[in-house]
Design an enzyme around this catalytic site. Structure first.
Site, mmCIF file in Angstrom:
data_model
loop_
_atom_site.group_PDB
_atom_site.id
_atom_site.type_symbol
_atom_site.label_atom_id
_atom_site.label_comp_id
_atom_site.label_asym_id
_atom_site.label_seq_id
_atom_site.Cartn_x
_atom_site.Cartn_y
_atom_site.Cartn_z
ATOM 1 N N THR B 146 1.475 -1.362 -0.115
ATOM 2 C CA THR B 146 0.508 0.067 0.205
ATOM 3 C C THR B 146 1.490 1.392 -0.362
ATOM 4 O O THR B 146 1.678 1.756 -0.752
ATOM 5 C CB THR B 146 -1.011 0.397 0.940
ATOM 6 N N LYS B 172 3.428 -6.912 4.151
ATOM 7 C CA LYS B 172 3.186 -5.417 3.598
ATOM 8 C C LYS B 172 2.815 -4.723 4.934
ATOM 9 O O LYS B 172 2.283 -5.936 6.136
ATOM 10 C CB LYS B 172 2.131 -5.581 2.366
ATOM 11 N N THR B 183 0.697 -3.913 11.027
ATOM 12 C CA THR B 183 -0.511 -4.141 10.430
ATOM 13 C C THR B 183 0.085 -4.726 9.078
ATOM 14 O O THR B 183 0.922 -4.609 8.808
ATOM 15 C CB THR B 183 -0.604 -2.812 9.531
ATOM 16 N N GLU B 263 5.840 4.079 7.609
ATOM 17 C CA GLU B 263 5.263 5.745 6.817
ATOM 18 C C GLU B 263 6.159 7.024 7.307
ATOM 19 O O GLU B 263 6.048 7.511 8.667
ATOM 20 C CB GLU B 263 4.526 6.202 7.180
ATOM 21 N N ASN B 383 -0.658 10.636 6.472
ATOM 22 C CA ASN B 383 -1.483 10.447 6.553
ATOM 23 C C ASN B 383 -2.416 11.070 6.659
ATOM 24 O O ASN B 383 -3.069 11.354 7.095
ATOM 25 C CB ASN B 383 -1.019 10.349 8.081
ATOM 26 N N SER B 388 -6.683 6.750 3.555
ATOM 27 C CA SER B 388 -5.404 5.350 3.585
ATOM 28 C C SER B 388 -6.256 4.653 4.525
ATOM 29 O O SER B 388 -6.864 5.282 5.327
ATOM 30 C CB SER B 388 -3.968 4.827 3.170
#
EC number: 2.3.1.35
Lengths: 388, 388
Positions: B146, B172, B183, B263, B383, B388
């Protein structure tokens, strides 16, 4: 504090901050009464001034409060405790009171010793400049600011059967807004006549419903202190519940000012949980959502991303059935019965600083709100570029 | 998975993402055995594919796993569950297996229905393109990305007394890295011969010591799924403890890849607590520090702000005396005995992506580490600017 008889205050520059901004405030209780109560951080690494002030206030009396920004005096060991003690002694000498009746509050970087000589020189000047006017109250509010962009003051008048009672307060705290207590040095003052027990009860009630519900970034400070000083100068002993309601309103006003000036925030977010089986469960759900970085960044981006809200609700132990939970953002029910509700594009987050998230658990009659803010580039900038 | 006999996989583009990037992966167990185990998110708003796959794996067997990015299929109600079911049925038809042996995993935005026709068309193509080579394993790892910037793969060989056993995995997850499970969609594969019970035990051991210790942003996903598939093609049934150790090493490798690509992160942070009275207390302390936005922004700013670390330790219930706690950052003991230690300027955070924070509680023999990362402008950007 300008409207509160029996108290005086001031703010000055002792030179504790590299910026040269004001950094030392002093509040004096003139009486006739000297009732005091305080609530402190629950952090186990409580700062030296917290350790000192807990003792001072334990007898329900205080004659003065010394507050400094420019250094937290936390994790500073015996030398730090001696500095807090010496500060109280110096104030007591200048004011002709007992050191054991002087509270000390500090805020700033943890893990540095305060430059005590500078602080004491500034304190001597402050002791000679106390007054009960608006300008001095403003100076006190300014002197406790750290990353705050504006000073915070509030005041209100209670009309009781016996006559008017006045309440006022100053507050600082824009980062490290916390679970137990939004970070905070707060001094609340009243001319009401209160015994120590009533002062303590009113203060605990008021903080539980205000500062305890403000949670900017989930981090609990080592220095949080909220003090209530009652001079009795009005000669009026108000009904305890009525006084507690007034004090709660005053604290709410200040708590919302803190959230409104939280570091880098671009939205004030009210996370309200309704339909909960208990108030504690409503608080648990609201707090989980209020602490989610994914929720907070989405709001910064004006994105009504309700999936990030539900996924936080899903981490709690509150009673609810997932298929009965609704979520509204600014009045648009984007999630209905745990599923897709109204079109998320109907939610406008860009138009207003205030955002209201309402989560209905459909599990009971209780509700609670947590006040928080969004997570922005400016928050990251303020907290990465500067030690605080 | 290229080195694991008895399995095949592929990745393709079904058109679920606006970007047109690959979005559909398929893993097929060729056997001779079809043992499977899985661990799932503990989020109470578990996504439709989680609800489906829990049932599928409950008998310890799986023949295939379908994974899609471009949509989480979470909070999508009966229609979403039907989509997960239909996906399994379609894979079963094309592959000549039972739908009840097909796991489904999804990742992406919560609260949107998947474009099922596109997904099923892509799935049909994927079923016709299964292979056991490196290129296909890479394609599968790419198709589940993602906001990941790189695909994550790992492999290792266990030399047992009976011969070699192979393990491999794809993963992922770069946002919503979570407390329970970072996650994650992860598929682990081995050619070992395992019965379902041993597979389950090994998987729970391995994830508890790896993915459960990765906590990027404290947010728990609705979709986390880690699946272990064992083909038995090596003909070797390894010692259970030896296998669990190997699987743990594989999972650690993947978990550290996830944290390394979290991220916007600019530092990988290892928060190690030692001297704890119990492992659970060590974990509590490490997790509290790892979740502090103030700690994480300080590290982004290359600021060894140990006061922010101690203030988080101070919020925990772990056994310790504040005046006995030491904190080291990259080997420099900046806090000794709860007080100022070495000069914080001795700590260099700019030189290396990896930061090691060690907290010594001086209260016992236990220790634990949580892997996290810093909080950066890029995290806020990713974010807030994108749903997302």
């Amino acid at each position: 504090m300008e409207t509160v008889a029996g108290l005086a205050c001031t703010g000055t520059t002792a030179g504790l901050k590299a910026s040269g901004a004001p950094d030392l405030a002093l509040v004096r209780v003139l009486g006739p009464e000297h009732t005091a109560a305080a609530v402190f951080t629950r952090n186990r690494f409580a700062a030296a001034p917290v350790l000192w002030s807990r003792e001072v206030v334990s007898d329900g009396r205080a004659d003065a409060v010394v507050l400094n920004s420019g250094g937290a005096n936390a994790c500073t060991g015996p030398e730090g405790f001696a500095a807090a003690h010496r500060t109280a002694e110096a104030a007591a000498e200048h004011l002709g009171i007992a050191a054991g009746d002087v509270l000390v509050c500090s805020t700033g970087l943890i893990g540095e010793q305060l430059p005590l000589e500078k602080l004491l020189a500034g304190l001597e000047r402050a002791c000679g400049d106390l007054a009960s006017d608006e300008a001095h109250a403003r100076a006190a509010a300014r002197a406790i600011m750290t990353t705050d962009t504006v000073p915070k003051q509030a005041g209100l008048t209670l009309a009781t059967e016996q006559g008017e009672v006045h309440l006022a307060g100053i507050a600082k705290g824009a980062g490290m807004l916390a679970p137990g207590l939004a970070t905070m040095l707060v001094v609340l003052a009243t001319d009401a006549s209160l015994d120590p027990e009533r002062a303590e009860t009113a203060l605990r009630t008021a903080t539980a419903l205000s500062f305890d519900r403000a949670d900017s970034d989930g981090c609990m400070s080592t220095n949080d202190t909220v003090t209530l000083l009652a001079s009795g100068a009005s000669g009026i002993a108000p009904d305890p519940e009525e006084f507690a309601r007034g004090l709660t309103a005053l604290c709410e006003d200040l708590a919302l000012q803190l959230i409104g000036d939280a570091e880098g925030a671009s939205h004030d977010v009210h996370v309200r949980t309704v339909g909960a089986a208990s108030e504690a469960q409503a608080l648990e759900v609201s707090r989980a959502v209020a602490r989610s970085n994914l929720v907070k960044t989405a709001i910064f981006g004006n994105d009504p991303n309700w999936g990030r809200i539900l996924s936080e609700v899903g981490t709690t132990a509150a009673e609810y059935e997932p298929e009965h939970v609704d979520v509204s953002i600014n009045g648009v029910m984007v999630c209905r019965a745990g599923m897709i509700g109204e079109d998320r594009s109907l939610v406008d987050l860009a138009g207003d600083r205030r955002v209201v998230i309402e989560i209905d658990l459909a599990a009971g009659p209780e509700s609670a709100v947590i006040w928080t803010n969004d997570l922005t580039h400016d928050y990251v900038e303020e907290n990465s570029a500067y030690s605080s």
